[in-house]
Design a protein around this motif. Structure first.
Motif, PDB file in Angstrom:
ATOM      1  N   UNK A 154      10.416  13.805  -1.575  1.00  0.00           N
ATOM      2  CA  UNK A 154       9.107  14.318  -1.481  1.00  0.00           C
ATOM      3  C   UNK A 154       8.095  13.621  -2.642  1.00  0.00           C
ATOM      4  N   UNK A 155       8.722  13.565  -3.776  1.00  0.00           N
ATOM      5  CA  UNK A 155       7.724  12.863  -4.770  1.00  0.00           C
ATOM      6  C   UNK A 155       7.573  11.558  -4.464  1.00  0.00           C
ATOM      7  N   UNK A 156       8.345  10.622  -3.884  1.00  0.00           N
ATOM      8  CA  UNK A 156       8.314   9.318  -3.384  1.00  0.00           C
ATOM      9  C   UNK A 156       7.379   9.356  -2.259  1.00  0.00           C
ATOM     10  N   UNK A 157       7.281  10.189  -1.203  1.00  0.00           N
ATOM     11  CA  UNK A 157       6.221  10.198  -0.170  1.00  0.00           C
ATOM     12  C   UNK A 157       4.928  10.540  -0.733  1.00  0.00           C
ATOM     13  N   UNK A 158       4.731  11.501  -1.843  1.00  0.00           N
ATOM     14  CA  UNK A 158       3.531  11.726  -2.200  1.00  0.00           C
ATOM     15  C   UNK A 158       2.916  10.454  -2.935  1.00  0.00           C
ATOM     16  N   UNK A 159       3.891   9.678  -3.727  1.00  0.00           N
ATOM     17  CA  UNK A 159       3.104   8.660  -4.486  1.00  0.00           C
ATOM     18  C   UNK A 159       2.824   7.620  -3.493  1.00  0.00           C
ATOM     19  N   UNK A 160       3.584   7.400  -2.462  1.00  0.00           N
ATOM     20  CA  UNK A 160       3.219   6.303  -1.458  1.00  0.00           C
ATOM     21  C   UNK A 160       2.148   6.790  -0.700  1.00  0.00           C
ATOM     22  N   UNK A 161       1.864   7.972  -0.464  1.00  0.00           N
ATOM     23  CA  UNK A 161       0.577   8.394   0.123  1.00  0.00           C
ATOM     24  C   UNK A 161      -0.719   8.446  -1.052  1.00  0.00           C
ATOM     25  N   UNK A 162      -0.645   8.646  -2.126  1.00  0.00           N
ATOM     26  CA  UNK A 162      -1.478   8.318  -3.049  1.00  0.00           C
ATOM     27  C   UNK A 162      -1.860   6.855  -3.287  1.00  0.00           C
ATOM     28  N   UNK A 163      -0.965   6.148  -3.491  1.00  0.00           N
ATOM     29  CA  UNK A 163      -0.973   4.855  -3.828  1.00  0.00           C
ATOM     30  C   UNK A 163      -1.361   3.817  -2.269  1.00  0.00           C
ATOM     31  N   UNK A 164      -1.250   4.423  -1.431  1.00  0.00           N
ATOM     32  CA  UNK A 164      -1.505   3.572  -0.206  1.00  0.00           C
ATOM     33  C   UNK A 164      -2.751   4.016   0.640  1.00  0.00           C
ATOM     34  N   UNK A 165      -2.300   4.981   1.548  1.00  0.00           N
ATOM     35  CA  UNK A 165      -3.476   5.318   2.553  1.00  0.00           C
ATOM     36  C   UNK A 165      -4.543   5.729   1.868  1.00  0.00           C
ATOM     37  N   UNK A 166      -4.711   6.359   0.579  1.00  0.00           N
ATOM     38  CA  UNK A 166      -5.630   6.993  -0.004  1.00  0.00           C
ATOM     39  C   UNK A 166      -6.479   5.864  -0.605  1.00  0.00           C
ATOM     40  N   UNK A 167      -5.890   4.613  -0.937  1.00  0.00           N
ATOM     41  CA  UNK A 167      -6.649   3.619  -1.595  1.00  0.00           C
ATOM     42  C   UNK A 167      -7.311   2.464  -0.634  1.00  0.00           C
ATOM     43  N   UNK A 168      -6.886   2.799   0.730  1.00  0.00           N
ATOM     44  CA  UNK A 168      -7.629   1.829   1.643  1.00  0.00           C
ATOM     45  C   UNK A 168      -9.017   1.447   1.597  1.00  0.00           C
ATOM     46  N   UNK A 169      -9.892   2.613   1.457  1.00  0.00           N
ATOM     47  CA  UNK A 169     -11.279   2.597   1.465  1.00  0.00           C
ATOM     48  C   UNK A 169     -11.902   1.581   0.377  1.00  0.00           C
ATOM     49  N   UNK A 266       3.723   0.088  -1.749  1.00  0.00           N
ATOM     50  CA  UNK A 266       2.507  -0.166  -0.802  1.00  0.00           C
ATOM     51  C   UNK A 266       1.493  -1.443  -1.297  1.00  0.00           C
ATOM     52  N   UNK A 267       1.783  -1.915  -2.653  1.00  0.00           N
ATOM     53  CA  UNK A 267       1.187  -3.040  -3.009  1.00  0.00           C
ATOM     54  C   UNK A 267       1.273  -4.084  -2.054  1.00  0.00           C
ATOM     55  N   UNK A 268       2.616  -4.630  -1.540  1.00  0.00           N
ATOM     56  CA  UNK A 268       2.231  -5.919  -0.795  1.00  0.00           C
ATOM     57  C   UNK A 268       1.212  -5.737   0.365  1.00  0.00           C
ATOM     58  N   UNK A 269       1.681  -4.564   1.089  1.00  0.00           N
ATOM     59  CA  UNK A 269       0.991  -4.188   2.259  1.00  0.00           C
ATOM     60  C   UNK A 269      -0.717  -4.165   2.004  1.00  0.00           C
ATOM     61  N   UNK A 270      -0.988  -3.597   0.791  1.00  0.00           N
ATOM     62  CA  UNK A 270      -2.575  -3.497   0.350  1.00  0.00           C
ATOM     63  C   UNK A 270      -2.834  -5.103   0.409  1.00  0.00           C
ATOM     64  N   UNK A 271      -1.968  -5.877  -0.236  1.00  0.00           N
ATOM     65  CA  UNK A 271      -2.388  -7.384  -0.261  1.00  0.00           C
ATOM     66  C   UNK A 271      -2.652  -7.961   1.047  1.00  0.00           C
ATOM     67  N   UNK A 272      -1.805  -7.778   1.658  1.00  0.00           N
ATOM     68  CA  UNK A 272      -2.221  -8.325   3.024  1.00  0.00           C
ATOM     69  C   UNK A 272      -3.328  -7.833   3.730  1.00  0.00           C
ATOM     70  N   UNK A 273      -3.386  -6.637   3.765  1.00  0.00           N
ATOM     71  CA  UNK A 273      -4.842  -5.946   4.031  1.00  0.00           C
ATOM     72  C   UNK A 273      -5.978  -6.390   3.492  1.00  0.00           C
ATOM     73  N   UNK A 274      -5.923  -6.665   1.954  1.00  0.00           N
ATOM     74  CA  UNK A 274      -7.022  -7.084   1.376  1.00  0.00           C
ATOM     75  C   UNK A 274      -7.332  -8.524   1.837  1.00  0.00           C
ATOM     76  N   UNK A 275      -6.386  -9.475   2.062  1.00  0.00           N
ATOM     77  CA  UNK A 275      -6.487 -10.893   2.643  1.00  0.00           C
ATOM     78  C   UNK A 275      -7.128 -10.738   4.032  1.00  0.00           C
ATOM     79  N   UNK A 276      -6.953  -9.899   4.568  1.00  0.00           N
ATOM     80  CA  UNK A 276      -7.541  -9.847   6.096  1.00  0.00           C
ATOM     81  C   UNK A 276      -8.955  -9.387   5.896  1.00  0.00           C
ATOM     82  N   UNK A 277      -8.961  -8.333   5.096  1.00  0.00           N
ATOM     83  CA  UNK A 277     -10.450  -7.949   5.105  1.00  0.00           C
ATOM     84  C   UNK A 277     -11.307  -8.944   4.149  1.00  0.00           C
TER      85      UNK A 277
END
Length: 373
Positions: A154-169, A266-277
């Protein structure tokens, strides 16, 4: 014996013409004994008190008596306290004859070699501590994979949510603007040579190799790294870290490991997402300012950016995540225990994270040049 008009002064009630200046106490201004208060006292005769009408008293009385005690010591007079209440006499006996002298400030000397040596030793010690913390975290990760770790899912999933989907904007906004700025700057120069189509190559290569990974890491250092440091610093101030240590729960597995794994996941996927954006931002500027079609821009981007460029940026983003997670958690663990230290830890984590990301990116640039990537 103290003259009758100077026998007592309590709270803010002057008695017998004796004023009560001084600091503010619980019951009012703290009385102070005047410098010439013992002028009429005969040497060799003891100083006594009449406390039958004292009534209620607080620490202001003790401060006044201590002042009198110091004056009597300086005048070589005997101060008798047997007529005081027992509690007041015990408090007065705990005080020294005179306040301790202030500490002598150490003289500041210009010693650059000593300062450089101290800085070097402190830096090496901190690097060793962070490395040891990383090794312990990696060991905890291996134990978690084998099912023997103490990391909660539950701690891992909470950190993934905070560092991933919450940072997309914020990742979307920053990378879109970076891509648009690169396209705008490139368009101004490339238009002079009728090379408008190469704006796509410029934006694509810049975003994939450098800008997306670096900008996303800087965002995460300011957003997530500062939050990690503030959270752990708050736990340090509330003695929650001490409680975990007392119960035998390793901090590296319980707190640090989920934080680092959340960033690494989350950082690698945010990197790929940032490349596309970022490419989308460059595409928007190119379509609106240059004589470039959408199909041409897409085709030029595909030809200019190879998969090996994405691999290089992907690896960099993982190292950036580990750097941000380790340094932020370490700064939180070494923080003080006051509320102000929480803000100091958060600020320091952001600064160290940003500087560390840029420094690590420079190292990767040298490695890429050496390997010819």
């Amino acid at each position: 014996m103290v003259p009758a008009n100077r026998r007592r002064c309590y709270r803010d009630r002057p008695v017998g013409g004796l004023a009560c200046p001084g600091g503010q106490g619980p019951g009012g201004p703290i009385p102070t004994f005047p410098p010439d208060g013992l002028r009429q006292a005969a040497p060799g005769r003891p100083l006594t008190f009449r406390s039958d009408a004292l009534g209620r008293w607080d620490t202001g009385l003790i401060a006044f008596l201590w002042d009198l005690k110091q004056r009597a010591t300086q005048a070589h007079l005997d101060l008798r306290t047997d007529t005081l209440p027992d509690s007041a006499r015990k408090l007065l006996d705990l005080l020294p004859e005179a306040p301790p002298p202030p500490p002598t400030p150490r003289p500041r000397t210009f010693a650059p070699v000593t300062a450089l040596g101290a800085f070097t030793i402190e830096s090496l010690t901190e690097i060793g501590t962070v490395t040891e913390l990383g090794v312990e975290t990696a060991r905890g990760g291996l134990e978690a994979v084998t099912g023997r770790g103490r990391m909660r899912s539950i701690d891992l999933m909470s950190n993934i949510r905070d560092a991933g989907p919450s940072a997309l904007l914020i990742v979307s906004v920053v990378n879109f603007l970076v891509g648009a700025i690169l396209a705008f700057v490139g368009a101004v120069q490339l238009r002079k040579f009728a090379a408008d189509i190469y704006v796509a190559s410029l934006v694509g290569i810049a975003m994939v190799r450098e800008m997306s990974a670096v900008m996303t890491a800087i965002i995460m250092a300011g957003r997530t790294g500062g939050a990690y440091a503030a959270r752990i610093a708050t736990m340090q101030g509330n003695e929650e870290i001490d409680a975990l240590t007392v119960f035998g729960i390793p901090v590296s597995s319980y707190l640090i490991l989920p934080s680092i794994l959340g960033l690494v996941a989350t950082m690698p996927f945010l990197y790929l997402y940032g490349c596309l954006i970022g490419m989308l931002g460059g595409f928007t500027v190119a379509i609106s300012m240059l004589a470039v079609t959408g199909a041409g821009y897409f085709h030029q981007t595909i030809n200019a950016v190879g998969l090996n460029q994405f691999e290089f940026g992907f690896i960099k983003s993982i190292f950036f995540a580990i750097l941000i997670g380790l340094t932020s958690c370490r700064i939180g663990l070494r923080s003080g225990r006051s509320a102000a230290d929480v803000g100091v830890a958060a600020t320091r984590a952001v600064v160290v994270g940003i500087v560390g990301v840029i420094t690590l990116d420079a190292i990767f640039a040298v490695i890429a040049t050496t390997l010819g990537i």
